[in-house]
Design an enzyme around this catalytic site. Sequence first.
Site, PDB file in Angstrom:
ATOM      1  N   TYR A   1       2.333  -9.250  16.109  1.00  0.00           N
ATOM      2  CA  TYR A   1       2.692  -8.236  15.101  1.00  0.00           C
ATOM      3  C   TYR A   1       3.251  -6.995  15.796  1.00  0.00           C
ATOM      4  O   TYR A   1       4.309  -6.466  15.419  1.00  0.00           O
ATOM      5  CB  TYR A   1       1.460  -7.873  14.267  1.00  0.00           C
ATOM      6  CG  TYR A   1       1.596  -6.591  13.476  1.00  0.00           C
ATOM      7  CD1 TYR A   1       2.328  -6.555  12.289  1.00  0.00           C
ATOM      8  CD2 TYR A   1       0.994  -5.404  13.915  1.00  0.00           C
ATOM      9  CE1 TYR A   1       2.462  -5.371  11.561  1.00  0.00           C
ATOM     10  CE2 TYR A   1       1.128  -4.223  13.199  1.00  0.00           C
ATOM     11  CZ  TYR A   1       1.853  -4.202  12.028  1.00  0.00           C
ATOM     12  OH  TYR A   1       1.982  -3.030  11.318  1.00  0.00           O
TER      13      TYR A   1
ATOM     14  N   GLN B   1       0.816  -1.221   0.000  1.00  0.00           N
ATOM     15  CA  GLN B   1       0.000   0.000   0.000  1.00  0.00           C
ATOM     16  C   GLN B   1       0.849   1.269   0.000  1.00  0.00           C
ATOM     17  O   GLN B   1       0.721   2.139  -0.844  1.00  0.00           O
ATOM     18  CB  GLN B   1      -0.846   0.060   1.276  1.00  0.00           C
ATOM     19  CG  GLN B   1      -1.941  -0.931   1.439  1.00  0.00           C
ATOM     20  CD  GLN B   1      -2.908  -0.411   2.495  1.00  0.00           C
ATOM     21  OE1 GLN B   1      -3.820   0.348   2.172  1.00  0.00           O
ATOM     22  NE2 GLN B   1      -2.723  -0.797   3.738  1.00  0.00           N
TER      23      GLN B   1
ATOM     24  N   THR C   1       2.364  -7.661   7.698  1.00  0.00           N
ATOM     25  CA  THR C   1       1.303  -6.798   8.234  1.00  0.00           C
ATOM     26  C   THR C   1       0.007  -7.538   8.580  1.00  0.00           C
ATOM     27  O   THR C   1      -0.989  -6.899   8.918  1.00  0.00           O
ATOM     28  CB  THR C   1       0.963  -5.675   7.217  1.00  0.00           C
ATOM     29  OG1 THR C   1       0.636  -6.285   5.967  1.00  0.00           O
ATOM     30  CG2 THR C   1       2.112  -4.712   7.033  1.00  0.00           C
TER      31      THR C   1
HETATM   32  N1  LIG Z   1      -1.637  -1.203   7.097  1.00  0.00           N
HETATM   33  C1  LIG Z   1      -1.779  -0.472   8.197  1.00  0.00           C
HETATM   34  O1  LIG Z   1      -2.890  -0.174   8.640  1.00  0.00           O
HETATM   35  C2  LIG Z   1      -0.568   0.023   8.931  1.00  0.00           C
HETATM   36  C3  LIG Z   1      -0.762   0.732  10.129  1.00  0.00           C
HETATM   37  C4  LIG Z   1       0.352   1.229  10.803  1.00  0.00           C
HETATM   38  C5  LIG Z   1       1.611   1.034  10.290  1.00  0.00           C
HETATM   39  N2  LIG Z   1       1.772   0.303   9.145  1.00  0.00           N
HETATM   40  C6  LIG Z   1       3.139   0.090   8.668  1.00  0.00           C
HETATM   41  O2  LIG Z   1       3.290   0.737   7.427  1.00  0.00           O
HETATM   42  C7  LIG Z   1       4.219   0.011   6.630  1.00  0.00           C
HETATM   43  C8  LIG Z   1       3.606  -0.256   5.266  1.00  0.00           C
HETATM   44  O3  LIG Z   1       2.417  -1.004   5.454  1.00  0.00           O
HETATM   45  P1  LIG Z   1       1.408  -1.299   4.271  1.00  0.00           P
HETATM   46  O4  LIG Z   1       0.050  -1.023   4.771  1.00  0.00           O
HETATM   47  O5  LIG Z   1       1.890  -0.653   3.024  1.00  0.00           O
HETATM   48  O6  LIG Z   1       1.583  -2.874   4.183  1.00  0.00           O
HETATM   49  P2  LIG Z   1       1.345  -3.883   2.972  1.00  0.00           P
HETATM   50  O7  LIG Z   1       0.425  -3.293   1.961  1.00  0.00           O
HETATM   51  O8  LIG Z   1       1.021  -5.175   3.602  1.00  0.00           O
HETATM   52  O9  LIG Z   1       2.780  -3.949   2.306  1.00  0.00           O
HETATM   53  C9  LIG Z   1       3.824  -4.620   2.932  1.00  0.00           C
HETATM   54  C10 LIG Z   1       4.850  -4.956   1.898  1.00  0.00           C
HETATM   55  O10 LIG Z   1       5.840  -5.768   2.528  1.00  0.00           O
HETATM   56  C11 LIG Z   1       6.145  -6.809   1.658  1.00  0.00           C
HETATM   57  N3  LIG Z   1       6.589  -8.007   2.351  1.00  0.00           N
HETATM   58  C12 LIG Z   1       5.914  -8.742   3.284  1.00  0.00           C
HETATM   59  N4  LIG Z   1       6.611  -9.840   3.595  1.00  0.00           N
HETATM   60  C13 LIG Z   1       7.737  -9.801   2.832  1.00  0.00           C
HETATM   61  C14 LIG Z   1       8.829 -10.664   2.679  1.00  0.00           C
HETATM   62  N5  LIG Z   1       8.929 -11.809   3.366  1.00  0.00           N
HETATM   63  N6  LIG Z   1       9.806 -10.328   1.801  1.00  0.00           N
HETATM   64  C15 LIG Z   1       9.726  -9.178   1.085  1.00  0.00           C
HETATM   65  N7  LIG Z   1       8.702  -8.329   1.179  1.00  0.00           N
HETATM   66  C16 LIG Z   1       7.715  -8.637   2.036  1.00  0.00           C
HETATM   67  C17 LIG Z   1       4.854  -7.137   0.929  1.00  0.00           C
HETATM   68  O11 LIG Z   1       5.178  -7.822  -0.255  1.00  0.00           O
HETATM   69  P3  LIG Z   1       4.087  -8.716  -1.012  1.00  0.00           P
HETATM   70  O12 LIG Z   1       3.194  -7.708  -1.673  1.00  0.00           O
HETATM   71  O13 LIG Z   1       4.905  -9.528  -1.958  1.00  0.00           O
HETATM   72  O14 LIG Z   1       3.401  -9.522   0.051  1.00  0.00           O
HETATM   73  C18 LIG Z   1       4.290  -5.744   0.706  1.00  0.00           C
HETATM   74  O15 LIG Z   1       4.775  -5.193  -0.490  1.00  0.00           O
HETATM   75  C19 LIG Z   1       4.576  -1.239   7.422  1.00  0.00           C
HETATM   76  O16 LIG Z   1       5.771  -0.987   8.139  1.00  0.00           O
HETATM   77  C20 LIG Z   1       3.438  -1.376   8.413  1.00  0.00           C
HETATM   78  O17 LIG Z   1       3.858  -2.049   9.572  1.00  0.00           O
HETATM   79  C21 LIG Z   1       0.710  -0.185   8.434  1.00  0.00           C
END
Ligand SMILES: NC(=O)c1ccc[n+]([C@@H]2O[C@H](COP(=O)([O-])OP(=O)(O)OC[C@H]3O[C@@H](n4cnc5c(N)ncnc54)[C@H](OP(=O)(O)O)[C@@H]3O)[C@@H](O)[C@H]2O)c1
Length: 287
Positions: free
Chosen positions: A125, A11, A62
């Site tokens: 998590y 995202q 995530t």
């Molecule tokens: N989502 C929320 O509500 C939220 C809230 C607070 C903070 N955050 C933080 O914001 C950041 C971005 O989150 P987001 O919402 O963009 O998350 P996301 O859409 O789940 O994206 C996470 C990314 O990490 C990659 N990833 C996961 N496992 C992996 C692995 N083993 N090797 C390589 N890549 C891997 C995924 O790749 P694939 O696409 O190949 O799976 C995806 O591209 C994270 O640090 C998260 O903790 C998110």
Amino acid sequence: MKVLVTGAGGQLGSELCARLSRAGHAAIPFTRNDVDFTQVARVRDALAAHQAEWVVNCAAYTQVDKAESDSATAFAVNRDAARAVAEAVTGYGGRLLHVSTDFVFDGTQSHPYREDDTPNPIGVYAQSKWDGEQAVRAVLPEALIVRTAWVHGTHGNNFVKTMLRLAAEREELRVVDDQIGSPSWTGDIADALIVLMQQDARGCYHFTNEGVASWYDFAVAIIHEARVLGFPIKVQRVTPIPTSGYPTPARRPAYSVLDKQKIRAVLGRPIPHWREALVSMLRELQK
Ligand SMILES: NC(=O)c1ccc[n+]([C@@H]2O[C@H](COP(=O)([O-])OP(=O)(O)OC[C@H]3O[C@@H](n4cnc5c(N)ncnc54)[C@H](OP(=O)(O)O)[C@@H]3O)[C@@H](O)[C@H]2O)c1
């Protein structure tokens, strides 16, 4: 700036790459195809090969509920690979922006969490992300760490997209109304990250959109704004329910509003309210 973005298919990572390129920066999208972060020993060399001025670590495990039964993967990606990213950047003298979460806090406070409030993660998590922050700081005390919350955007899966899908299928939705936070659009998060990098910020910052909401408030707003914009909406009733009415494997913080005083001073421009950001996201989705 030459900026390598891990998790570039996610995202936030995908939105950040798009906005960096649009602003004239060289964005290097780095995905699971470049290195699987569970193969921690491979992360350092793979990143160092690019010699990017900045590495933004958006890659994360995530899946909050799945992490409860898959803690080894959550800790490998969110703690061990985060440490390896910091080691890679330290090794060639680059800068690191590591993305973290409101979930580091336990949600028992009743006023917004400041950057220096004491974390107390309440799930796997959450613990893995807090351990990741500490691992990054231990390797690279100058690292920039940005905590955000309740993320939604046009790429990937999120609460907004789930509500749109269910609202098109069902007459009634039941949504939790006793968890409070700040919905945050990847467009605004990405813009804030770019400003922080341009200003060479260091240390920890909180960024979310302005305002607070429960998941119920957010759902009602999504449905209202989507209807106004002409999305197909069938739902007639949104019913507030307590968290106890929607049991999940992982516990979540009841109150996870982040204090943004510190980042407001750096951004030098108002942060959009979550409702305004929601409309921006829905308009993008419509395109
Ligand atoms: N989502 C929320 O509500 C939220 C809230 C607070 C903070 N955050 C933080 O914001 C950041 C971005 O989150 P987001 O919402 O963009 O998350 P996301 O859409 O789940 O994206 C996470 C990314 O990490 C990659 N990833 C996961 N496992 C992996 C692995 N083993 N090797 C390589 N890549 C891997 C995924 O790749 P694939 O696409 O190949 O799976 C995806 O591209 C994270 O640090 C998260 O903790 C998110």
